[in-house]
Design a protein around this motif. Sequence first.
Motif: not given
Ligand SMILES: Cc1cc2nc3c(=O)[nH]c(=O)nc-3n(C[C@H](O)[C@H](O)[C@H](O)COP(=O)(O)OP(=O)(O)OC[C@H]3O[C@@H](n4cnc5c(N)ncnc54)[C@H](O)[C@@H]3O)c2cc1C
Length: 472
Positions: A13, A31, A39, A55-56, A244, A272, A440, A447-448
């Motif tokens: 995101g 980050e 994730k 993965n999906t 942060v 994020n 998320g 979901g990605s």
């Molecule tokens: C095991 C698993 C399986 C999944 N399977 C699927 C799938 O098959 N298909 C699908 O579409 N989605 C899947 N997902 C969901 C998908 O991975 C997430 O919805 C999506 O990647 C989340 O993105 P996000 O933008 O919320 O950020 P996130 O991936 O949550 O990243 C947030 C980032 O912020 C950083 N952060 C947090 N706090 C701080 C701070 N204070 N200072 C600096 N950095 C910070 C973290 O280190 C992290 O890197 C899965 C997730 C998991 C865990």
Amino acid sequence: MRKKALIIGGGLGGLSAALTLSTEYDVQIIEKNAQLGGKMRAINLDGFHFDFGPNTLTMPHYFWDVIAPFGEPEKRLPFKKIALPTHHQLDDFELVFTTDQQAMIEQLAKIDHKSAQNYPAFIREITSLYKRSEKPFLQKTFFSFADYCDPSLPASIIQMHPFTTLSAFLEKYFPHPFVRQLFERFATYIGSSPFEAPATFALIAYFELVEGTYSLEGGASKIAAVFEELLIAQHVVIHTDELVTSLNHLNNKITGCTTTKGHYEADLVICNADYDVFQQLLGRKTTKKQRSTSAYVELIGLKSPVPLHHHNVLFSADYKKEFQALHTGHYAENPTVYSCYPYASDSSNPPALFVLINAPSNAPLAVEKLTLQVDTALLKWGISKQHIVTRQVLPPSFIAEEFLTAGGAIYGQASNSLKNSFFRPRNRDSQFNNLYYVGGSVHPGGGSPIVVKSGYEMAKRILKNNEATLTN
Ligand SMILES: Cc1cc2nc3c(=O)[nH]c(=O)nc-3n(C[C@H](O)[C@H](O)[C@H](O)COP(=O)(O)OP(=O)(O)OC[C@H]3O[C@@H](n4cnc5c(N)ncnc54)[C@H](O)[C@@H]3O)c2cc1C
């Protein structure tokens, strides 16, 4: 002079918002981890490649939309549709998903005639559900209370079956419990229960059954790698291994942040990180709302290829009991086991399995029991201990600590009620009007494809309104 935007967290995101803003803002990403992607993470284990997290892969155009302004989206991310992506099994019942309606009907007819008969109507319904939800819900960012006052919103929500659970909605079409279970599983894509989440989330079925499931050569984490390449080309400054620790503010404006390595000034900040954890940085209380599920994961490197599909599901016999256990903070006695076997679509990496069992967030872990459950599933998939070269457990605490999520919950609060589904934390802070949220754990959810789309939509709205200059 260009305004300064800070993105806290390099998940999908945040990367999507950063890339979109980079055309007009000076953007910096901070980050906590050594790599971007959140994730979505490539993991190398003894020479085997794994993709943690997504993965999906579905809805390629959501990813292409973000990178399209920088040219050649389909060449940079060459998604390939998988003809028969997901094999499901429960005792003697089995079914492989396909977007070919006739092939689905033929498979369903072997299980239950009524379900086969109703399948075309189900596909029509989820298609219209998706179409009705795209504009008012998936495409829309909620910045302030005023956004909820859009007179068309209540009517749009009512059309999305908010008062029926996903399971009850499916019962109308599919009298057979195994057939229902195939589609009930979509609730787990948002870390929720099909017996509690609104039927609205049947729209996830549209992604896979109508649009299809895709693979990417080299693995899903290529998406984060391509985003990073483009961010660098756009001169976005990327700070990794930097946490942060606090936000600095003056009156109702965030002026910047402090990290483990220094201070940064900003005209606007996009968070994020997990919403609840981040609220603590602002000195606020976290909510008591039920959290989405976490995941118990095993990464398994194999000696030789196996005859599995790209995605494989071994269902538990009592799905309701499985979700009741998760709801009360326990692991299921006989859980559904999922595996991703990318080698089925792309043999550029050695054969390896990503195995996942839904886990409650914040619960004690019995690794030996879970490992045995995975062993049983592996045997059903024809994989004995002799096939295994390497194996690693990644428990829910990995998700909690690595990505700083409350209790290891993957999607913030669970979407197990109308309120928690339609009124998730909004995309702009109620106190600081230049602090935004994406990812998320906020609207519209996880979901990605969804987080990538919401990062893109939010950044477009900021650009359109020149939000950084807002003062009220
Ligand atoms: C095991 C698993 C399986 C999944 N399977 C699927 C799938 O098959 N298909 C699908 O579409 N989605 C899947 N997902 C969901 C998908 O991975 C997430 O919805 C999506 O990647 C989340 O993105 P996000 O933008 O919320 O950020 P996130 O991936 O949550 O990243 C947030 C980032 O912020 C950083 N952060 C947090 N706090 C701080 C701070 N204070 N200072 C600096 N950095 C910070 C973290 O280190 C992290 O890197 C899965 C997730 C998991 C865990």
